[in-house]
Design a protein around this motif. Structure first.
Motif, PDB file in Angstrom:
ATOM      1  N   SER A 318       0.829  -1.207   0.000  1.00 41.71           N
ATOM      2  CA  SER A 318       0.000   0.000   0.000  1.00 41.71           C
ATOM      3  C   SER A 318       0.862   1.254   0.000  1.00 41.71           C
ATOM      4  N   ALA A 319       1.959   1.218   0.774  1.00 36.78           N
ATOM      5  CA  ALA A 319       2.853   2.381   0.821  1.00 36.78           C
ATOM      6  C   ALA A 319       3.473   2.652  -0.539  1.00 36.78           C
ATOM      7  N   LEU A 320       3.892   1.600  -1.238  1.00 34.84           N
ATOM      8  CA  LEU A 320       4.479   1.784  -2.563  1.00 34.84           C
ATOM      9  C   LEU A 320       3.466   2.333  -3.559  1.00 34.84           C
ATOM     10  N   VAL A 321       2.250   1.785  -3.524  1.00 36.77           N
ATOM     11  CA  VAL A 321       1.215   2.248  -4.445  1.00 36.77           C
ATOM     12  C   VAL A 321       0.855   3.705  -4.151  1.00 36.77           C
ATOM     13  N   LEU A 322       0.712   4.030  -2.868  1.00 35.67           N
ATOM     14  CA  LEU A 322       0.354   5.395  -2.501  1.00 35.67           C
ATOM     15  C   LEU A 322       1.479   6.374  -2.844  1.00 35.67           C
ATOM     16  N   PHE A 323       2.727   5.940  -2.662  1.00 34.00           N
ATOM     17  CA  PHE A 323       3.846   6.814  -3.000  1.00 34.00           C
ATOM     18  C   PHE A 323       3.879   7.098  -4.502  1.00 34.00           C
ATOM     19  N   ARG A 324       3.652   6.034  -5.297  1.00 30.81           N
ATOM     20  CA  ARG A 324       3.608   6.247  -6.746  1.00 30.81           C
ATOM     21  C   ARG A 324       2.451   7.159  -7.124  1.00 30.81           C
ATOM     22  N   GLN A 325       1.303   6.976  -6.476  1.00 32.47           N
ATOM     23  CA  GLN A 325       0.155   7.826  -6.768  1.00 32.47           C
ATOM     24  C   GLN A 325       0.441   9.277  -6.388  1.00 32.47           C
ATOM     25  N   THR A 326       1.196   9.466  -5.311  1.00 30.92           N
ATOM     26  CA  THR A 326       1.562  10.816  -4.902  1.00 30.92           C
ATOM     27  C   THR A 326       2.447  11.483  -5.946  1.00 30.92           C
ATOM     28  N   LEU A 327       3.413  10.722  -6.482  1.00 34.28           N
ATOM     29  CA  LEU A 327       4.269  11.281  -7.527  1.00 34.28           C
ATOM     30  C   LEU A 327       3.468  11.644  -8.769  1.00 34.28           C
ATOM     31  N   VAL A 328       2.537  10.774  -9.158  1.00 33.91           N
ATOM     32  CA  VAL A 328       1.697  11.067 -10.325  1.00 33.91           C
ATOM     33  C   VAL A 328       0.853  12.310 -10.075  1.00 33.91           C
ATOM     34  N   GLN A 329       0.290  12.417  -8.850  1.00 34.75           N
ATOM     35  CA  GLN A 329      -0.536  13.571  -8.526  1.00 34.75           C
ATOM     36  C   GLN A 329       0.292  14.846  -8.522  1.00 34.75           C
ATOM     37  N   ARG A 330       1.519  14.751  -8.003  1.00 34.60           N
ATOM     38  CA  ARG A 330       2.383  15.935  -7.990  1.00 34.60           C
ATOM     39  C   ARG A 330       2.726  16.372  -9.412  1.00 34.60           C
ATOM     40  N   GLU A 331       2.990  15.390 -10.286  1.00 32.96           N
ATOM     41  CA  GLU A 331       3.280  15.726 -11.678  1.00 32.96           C
ATOM     42  C   GLU A 331       2.072  16.370 -12.343  1.00 32.96           C
ATOM     43  N   THR A 332       0.892  15.841 -12.041  1.00 34.67           N
ATOM     44  CA  THR A 332      -0.326  16.420 -12.609  1.00 34.67           C
ATOM     45  C   THR A 332      -0.538  17.841 -12.110  1.00 34.67           C
ATOM     46  N   ASP A 333      -0.285  18.054 -10.801  1.00 34.97           N
ATOM     47  CA  ASP A 333      -0.442  19.404 -10.244  1.00 34.97           C
ATOM     48  C   ASP A 333       0.532  20.384 -10.892  1.00 34.97           C
ATOM     49  N   GLU A 334       1.765  19.931 -11.107  1.00 31.74           N
ATOM     50  CA  GLU A 334       2.753  20.811 -11.736  1.00 31.74           C
ATOM     51  C   GLU A 334       2.353  21.148 -13.166  1.00 31.74           C
ATOM     52  N   GLN A 335       1.837  20.166 -13.890  1.00 31.76           N
ATOM     53  CA  GLN A 335       1.388  20.436 -15.255  1.00 31.76           C
ATOM     54  C   GLN A 335       0.217  21.415 -15.262  1.00 31.76           C
ATOM     55  N   ALA A 336      -0.643  21.303 -14.242  1.00 33.68           N
ATOM     56  CA  ALA A 336      -1.794  22.204 -14.180  1.00 33.68           C
ATOM     57  C   ALA A 336      -1.385  23.632 -13.836  1.00 33.68           C
ATOM     58  N   ARG A 337      -0.194  23.816 -13.258  1.00 34.20           N
ATOM     59  CA  ARG A 337       0.249  25.153 -12.853  1.00 34.20           C
ATOM     60  C   ARG A 337       1.347  25.719 -13.759  1.00 34.20           C
ATOM     61  N   THR A 338       1.728  24.985 -14.791  1.00 35.11           N
ATOM     62  CA  THR A 338       2.868  25.375 -15.622  1.00 35.11           C
ATOM     63  C   THR A 338       2.434  25.545 -17.070  1.00 35.11           C
ATOM     64  N   ASP A 339       2.973  26.571 -17.716  1.00 33.08           N
ATOM     65  CA  ASP A 339       2.730  26.768 -19.141  1.00 33.08           C
ATOM     66  C   ASP A 339       3.486  25.699 -19.930  1.00 33.08           C
ATOM     67  N   ALA A 340       2.771  24.988 -20.791  1.00 33.91           N
ATOM     68  CA  ALA A 340       3.360  23.836 -21.478  1.00 33.91           C
ATOM     69  C   ALA A 340       4.478  24.237 -22.432  1.00 33.91           C
ATOM     70  N   LEU A 341       4.382  25.391 -23.057  1.00 38.47           N
ATOM     71  CA  LEU A 341       5.375  25.784 -24.062  1.00 38.47           C
ATOM     72  C   LEU A 341       6.660  26.316 -23.427  1.00 38.47           C
ATOM     73  N   THR A 342       6.539  27.240 -22.509  1.00 40.72           N
ATOM     74  CA  THR A 342       7.714  27.933 -21.970  1.00 40.72           C
ATOM     75  C   THR A 342       8.233  27.349 -20.666  1.00 40.72           C
ATOM     76  N   GLY A 343       7.408  26.580 -19.965  1.00 37.99           N
ATOM     77  CA  GLY A 343       7.823  26.060 -18.660  1.00 37.99           C
ATOM     78  C   GLY A 343       7.679  27.063 -17.532  1.00 37.99           C
ATOM     79  N   LEU A 344       7.214  28.278 -17.821  1.00 31.94           N
ATOM     80  CA  LEU A 344       6.965  29.255 -16.764  1.00 31.94           C
ATOM     81  C   LEU A 344       5.645  28.940 -16.058  1.00 31.94           C
ATOM     82  N   ALA A 345       5.410  29.632 -14.972  1.00 32.65           N
ATOM     83  CA  ALA A 345       4.115  29.498 -14.298  1.00 32.65           C
ATOM     84  C   ALA A 345       3.002  29.979 -15.222  1.00 32.65           C
ATOM     85  N   ASN A 346       1.815  29.374 -15.071  1.00 36.51           N
ATOM     86  CA  ASN A 346       0.688  29.817 -15.880  1.00 36.51           C
ATOM     87  C   ASN A 346      -0.133  30.857 -15.119  1.00 36.51           C
ATOM     88  N   ARG A 347      -1.239  31.260 -15.689  1.00 39.20           N
ATOM     89  CA  ARG A 347      -2.050  32.321 -15.098  1.00 39.20           C
ATOM     90  C   ARG A 347      -2.565  31.937 -13.713  1.00 39.20           C
TER      91      ARG A 347
END
Length: 512
Positions: A318-347
């Motif tokens: 469970s710890a391994l699965v949850l840790f992997r899910q946390t990494l995926v969620q963090r990556e998703t959050d970063e994509q949601a806050r970052t401009d895809a083209l320039t890598g800067l923060a988005n609006r």
């Protein structure tokens, strides 16, 4: 354009001392009551029982006054006032039941305690359901509901292991026994689910901090009820220090939530901003508790094999699965806050960072600044060299911002060829002006696909004194300054907001 006018910051508004005094009174009351309960526990059980109930009575009176005041605050939305009316009902039950619990005989007192507790829990469930929660789309609501169900399952395992199963083991499976053993757990689990859902989803801007305090008190109340169930299930004394400390702490947190709601409605409304939310860790805690209970059951039986090993293995998986899910969620959050083209923060991240910067500046006495930057000639780059060259020009422009903006400043792309910078903790306004000059000096010809393309921009600068401006007002001023710089020509220019840039209201006044 490198001229500016110094502005005298307006006087900061001080909050009324009443909320601070209420918090001091509440904290002093909590320390006093816990100390009296501990002293009474040493001197004798009967005395301790009455002192603890009187402590809850004192918090009930305090919370009732604060909750009624919040419920009668016309500045709050009607749904939120209804929620605080239900909280006031909780404290009214606590106040009304205390004389019965202190002076009643054992059986009558036990029945009165159960009835009053059920009414208290039901009123608290109604209050949590009435709180206006943050808006979410359908998928996010589904994910939040699943997380709350995970917490519910974990809480069910706790109550099964500590209370229900031991009670049924000792008293048999008669219908009356089962009903008696389920009185507390059913209400507690419903309360746990509603509180988890509220904590995971979060409130809207009218009740963010009050809801956090209210849900924290609800979770502490659940712990106190779990202790009560454990004592009842093992035929131990149903009143002890841990149980009452949990209940007194829950009462104090609920009262603090009402005080915080009065404070929030009495002053200026805060800007909504996303923040660190402890509620997101509730599902992980529920999974951890479930595995700890299984391991504890194996140890209690005196047979670590095979159940202890299986519990440890399940916990590791469970710890391994949850840790992997946390990494995926963090990556998703970063994509949601970052401009895809320039890598800067988005609006979105730009806006949230600006809110935090202005709020922190109001507390620490630091200026804050925003730069709004619009590329000059970007349409001509696209028309002459194609959209791929335009994209590369945006990337190159973003790299200039990344090099020039010092930490903890945040460069962002707002969309198209529009960029912005949040500059926190500006000791003096000239720092923001120096940054604009540094960006302007760094712009110039760059090689893109074998061609030399000149990057130019119009930069507008606006500075807010501590507590002076909101995000929207600061961006509006930076926009006006940017348009002033753009009016000076196609070359790179930067301008500072001045009062003369605001549209004049005098003609309208004359016409009236």
């Amino acid at each position: 354009m490198q001229t500016w006018t110094r502005r005298v910051p307006p006087p900061r508004h001080r909050r009324a001392p009443a909320p601070a005094a209420a918090y001091l009174l509440l904290g002093g009351l909590y320390v006093t009551m816990v100390a009296l309960s501990g002293t009474a526990l040493v001197t004798g059980f009967a005395s301790y029982d009455r002192v603890a109930e009187l402590a809850r009575f004192a918090f009930g009176v305090f919370g009732l006054v604060a909750a009624v005041r919040a419920a009668r605050t016309t500045a709050l939305p009607p749904r939120l006032r209804q929620a605080w009316g239900a909280v006031a009902a909780c404290f009214a039950v606590l106040v009304a039941s205390t004389p019965v619990l202190v002076f009643a005989v054992d059986e009558a007192g036990s029945a009165a305690a159960d009835i009053s507790h059920v009414i208290f829990v039901v009123a608290l469930i109604i209050a949590l359901q009435r709180f206006p929660l943050a808006p979410m789309n359908r998928r996010d609501r589904l994910k939040t509901g699943l997380d709350a169900l995970t917490v519910l399952v974990g809480g069910s395992m706790v109550l099964w292991y500590l209370a229900f199963d031991p009670y049924v083991e000792r008293h048999g499976l008669a219908p009356g026994v089962i009903v008696s053993a389920m009185v507390y757990p059913i209400g507690d689990l419903a309360l746990l689910f509603v509180a988890s859902l509220a904590l995971l989803r979060g409130a809207d801007r009218a009740a963010q901090r009050p809801l956090r305090l209210l849900t924290a008190g609800t979770l502490v109340l659940f712990v106190g009820d779990a202790v009560h169930g454990y004592l009842n299930g093992h035929d131990l004394a149903t009143q002890n220090s841990w149980q009452f400390v949990c209940w007194i702490t829950a009462d104090a947190l609920l009262a603090a939530a009402a005080v915080e709601q009065c404070r929030a409605s009495g002053g200026s409304a805060r800007e909504p901003r996303p923040g660190f939310r402890w509620g997101r860790f509730l599902p992980f805690a529920a999974v951890a508790v479930a595995h700890l209970l299984m391991l504890g059951a194996a140890v209690d039986e005196g047979r670590f094999s095979p159940w202890g090993g299986l519990a440890l293995g399940g916990a590791a998986l469970s710890a391994l699965v949850l840790f992997r899910q946390t990494l995926v969620q963090r990556e998703t959050d970063e994509q949601a806050r970052t401009d895809a083209l320039t890598g800067l923060a988005n609006r979105g991240l730009f806006r949230a960072t600006s809110y935090r910067t202005l709020e922190r500046g109001a507390r620490t006495g630091q200026h804050s600044a925003i730069l709004v930057i619009d590329m000059n000639g970007f349409k001509e780059i696209n028309d002459s060299f194609g959209h791929k060259a335009g994209d590369l020009a945006l990337v190159a422009f973003a790299e200039v911002l990344r090099r020039c903006v010092p930490a903890p400043g945040l460069p962002a792309r707002l969309g198209g060829d529009e960029f912005a910078v949040v500059l926190p903790d500006v000791g003096f306004p000239e720092r923001a002006y120096e940054l604009a000059g540094r960006i302007a000096a760094a712009l110039g010809p760059v090689a893109i696909e074998g061609r030399l393309i000149t990057l130019a921009a119009s930069i507008g600068v606006a500075v807010s004194a501590p507590g002076q401006l909101t995000h929207d007002e600061l961006v509006h001023r930076a926009d006006l300054a940017m348009y002033r710089a753009k009016a000076l020509g196609p070359d790179t220019r930067w301008a500072i907001w001045q009062e003369s840039l605001e549209p004049s209201a005098e003609p309208a006044a004359v016409a009236a």
